[in-house]
Design a protein around this motif. Structure first.
Motif, PDB file in Angstrom:
ATOM      1  N   LYS A  30       0.824  -1.203   0.000  1.00 37.53           N
ATOM      2  CA  LYS A  30       0.000   0.000   0.000  1.00 37.53           C
ATOM      3  C   LYS A  30       0.862   1.258   0.000  1.00 37.53           C
ATOM      4  O   LYS A  30       1.906   1.306   0.652  1.00 37.53           O
ATOM      5  N   VAL A  31       0.389   2.262  -0.728  1.00 31.38           N
ATOM      6  CA  VAL A  31       0.971   3.601  -0.663  1.00 31.38           C
ATOM      7  C   VAL A  31      -0.169   4.589  -0.459  1.00 31.38           C
ATOM      8  O   VAL A  31      -1.330   4.280  -0.739  1.00 31.38           O
ATOM      9  N   TYR A  32       0.164   5.761   0.021  1.00 25.30           N
ATOM     10  CA  TYR A  32      -0.846   6.754   0.380  1.00 25.30           C
ATOM     11  C   TYR A  32      -0.519   8.095  -0.265  1.00 25.30           C
ATOM     12  O   TYR A  32       0.640   8.385  -0.552  1.00 25.30           O
ATOM     13  N   LYS A  33      -1.567   8.892  -0.473  1.00 23.08           N
ATOM     14  CA  LYS A  33      -1.382  10.233  -1.019  1.00 23.08           C
ATOM     15  C   LYS A  33      -1.984  11.233  -0.043  1.00 23.08           C
ATOM     16  O   LYS A  33      -3.137  11.102   0.360  1.00 23.08           O
ATOM     17  N   THR A  34      -1.174  12.213   0.330  1.00 21.19           N
ATOM     18  CA  THR A  34      -1.619  13.305   1.192  1.00 21.19           C
ATOM     19  C   THR A  34      -1.416  14.593   0.418  1.00 21.19           C
ATOM     20  O   THR A  34      -0.356  14.797  -0.174  1.00 21.19           O
ATOM     21  N   ILE A  35      -2.424  15.452   0.413  1.00 16.57           N
ATOM     22  CA  ILE A  35      -2.335  16.741  -0.276  1.00 16.57           C
ATOM     23  C   ILE A  35      -2.087  17.823   0.772  1.00 16.57           C
ATOM     24  O   ILE A  35      -2.891  17.983   1.694  1.00 16.57           O
ATOM     25  N   LEU A  36      -0.986  18.541   0.616  1.00 19.74           N
ATOM     26  CA  LEU A  36      -0.651  19.662   1.495  1.00 19.74           C
ATOM     27  C   LEU A  36      -0.369  20.882   0.633  1.00 19.74           C
ATOM     28  O   LEU A  36       0.517  20.835  -0.223  1.00 19.74           O
ATOM     29  N   ALA A  37      -1.113  21.946   0.856  1.00 16.08           N
ATOM     30  CA  ALA A  37      -0.923  23.199   0.109  1.00 16.08           C
ATOM     31  C   ALA A  37      -0.855  22.918  -1.394  1.00 16.08           C
ATOM     32  O   ALA A  37       0.067  23.367  -2.083  1.00 16.08           O
ATOM     33  N   ASP A  38      -1.808  22.148  -1.887  1.00 18.71           N
ATOM     34  CA  ASP A  38      -1.916  21.790  -3.307  1.00 18.71           C
ATOM     35  C   ASP A  38      -0.756  20.940  -3.821  1.00 18.71           C
ATOM     36  O   ASP A  38      -0.569  20.807  -5.027  1.00 18.71           O
ATOM     37  N   GLU A  39       0.024  20.353  -2.935  1.00 21.79           N
ATOM     38  CA  GLU A  39       1.147  19.488  -3.314  1.00 21.79           C
ATOM     39  C   GLU A  39       0.801  18.060  -2.929  1.00 21.79           C
ATOM     40  O   GLU A  39       0.487  17.772  -1.767  1.00 21.79           O
ATOM     41  N   VAL A 105      10.578  18.007   2.483  1.00 26.28           N
ATOM     42  CA  VAL A 105      10.639  18.193   3.938  1.00 26.28           C
ATOM     43  C   VAL A 105      11.260  19.546   4.260  1.00 26.28           C
ATOM     44  O   VAL A 105      10.816  20.233   5.185  1.00 26.28           O
ATOM     45  N   GLU A 106      12.244  19.948   3.499  1.00 34.03           N
ATOM     46  CA  GLU A 106      12.881  21.249   3.721  1.00 34.03           C
ATOM     47  C   GLU A 106      12.020  22.400   3.206  1.00 34.03           C
ATOM     48  O   GLU A 106      11.922  23.444   3.849  1.00 34.03           O
ATOM     49  N   ASP A 107      11.386  22.222   2.063  1.00 30.96           N
ATOM     50  CA  ASP A 107      10.627  23.305   1.429  1.00 30.96           C
ATOM     51  C   ASP A 107       9.309  23.631   2.131  1.00 30.96           C
ATOM     52  O   ASP A 107       8.856  24.770   2.095  1.00 30.96           O
ATOM     53  N   MET A 108       8.680  22.638   2.727  1.00 30.51           N
ATOM     54  CA  MET A 108       7.373  22.849   3.370  1.00 30.51           C
ATOM     55  C   MET A 108       7.480  22.471   4.850  1.00 30.51           C
ATOM     56  O   MET A 108       7.606  21.297   5.194  1.00 30.51           O
ATOM     57  N   ALA A 109       7.398  23.461   5.703  1.00 29.38           N
ATOM     58  CA  ALA A 109       7.648  23.284   7.137  1.00 29.38           C
ATOM     59  C   ALA A 109       6.778  22.214   7.795  1.00 29.38           C
ATOM     60  O   ALA A 109       7.230  21.514   8.688  1.00 29.38           O
ATOM     61  N   ALA A 110       5.542  22.071   7.367  1.00 32.10           N
ATOM     62  CA  ALA A 110       4.624  21.149   8.048  1.00 32.10           C
ATOM     63  C   ALA A 110       4.709  19.715   7.558  1.00 32.10           C
ATOM     64  O   ALA A 110       4.107  18.821   8.165  1.00 32.10           O
TER      65      ALA A 110
END
Length: 135
Positions: A30-39, A105-110
């Motif tokens: 299994k793999v998962y997709k999470t959308i954060l700030a349209d990414e 991880v570096e580009d998006m703080a959360a």
């Protein structure tokens, strides 16, 4: 499995993501997709061996301690906050399949906080109330 640099140059971002999903499913199930700030971030569960490795990461700080006679010594203690933060980063970097883990991880703080939390839940650590039914 991450997308290679050669594939990155040829494939569109959407194709790169699809390739990461396909490769991830082949290797990890299994793999998962999470959308954060349209990414879109594609990630997998954390393995037990990886969890044990991450839990052995500690960040120490030097703390001045004054005893009853007024003598000052320096003790090394675990910095709980820094240890927690670095563990979140390490989990995220290990499980992110797309886009490039170190960069996102570096580009998006959360990202480290959110992906590591989601990962721990999907890896069985989040919900401590298992669903048990009578057979």
């Amino acid at each position: 499995m991450a997308v290679t640099k050669k594939e990155e140059m040829i494939l569109t971002p959407e194709e790169q993501m699809q390739k990461a999903i396909e490769n991830g499913k082949k290797k990890h199930g299994k793999v998962y997709k999470t959308i954060l700030a349209d990414e879109a971030i594609i990630w997998r569960k954390l393995k037990r061996s990886e969890y044990k490795e991450v839990m052995n990461i500690f960040i120490y700080e030097n703390v001045e301690v004054v005893d009853e006679e007024g003598n000052t010594t320096v003790e090394q203690r675990i910095d709980e906050d820094a240890t927690f933060d670095i563990r979140q980063e390490e989990i995220a970097k290990r499980v992110i399949l797309y886009p490039a883990a170190n960069k996102i991880v570096e580009d998006m703080a959360a990202v480290a906080e959110i992906i590591s939390t989601e990962c721990m839940i999907k890896s069985g650590f989040g919900d401590r109330t298992p669903q048990t039914t009578e057979c």
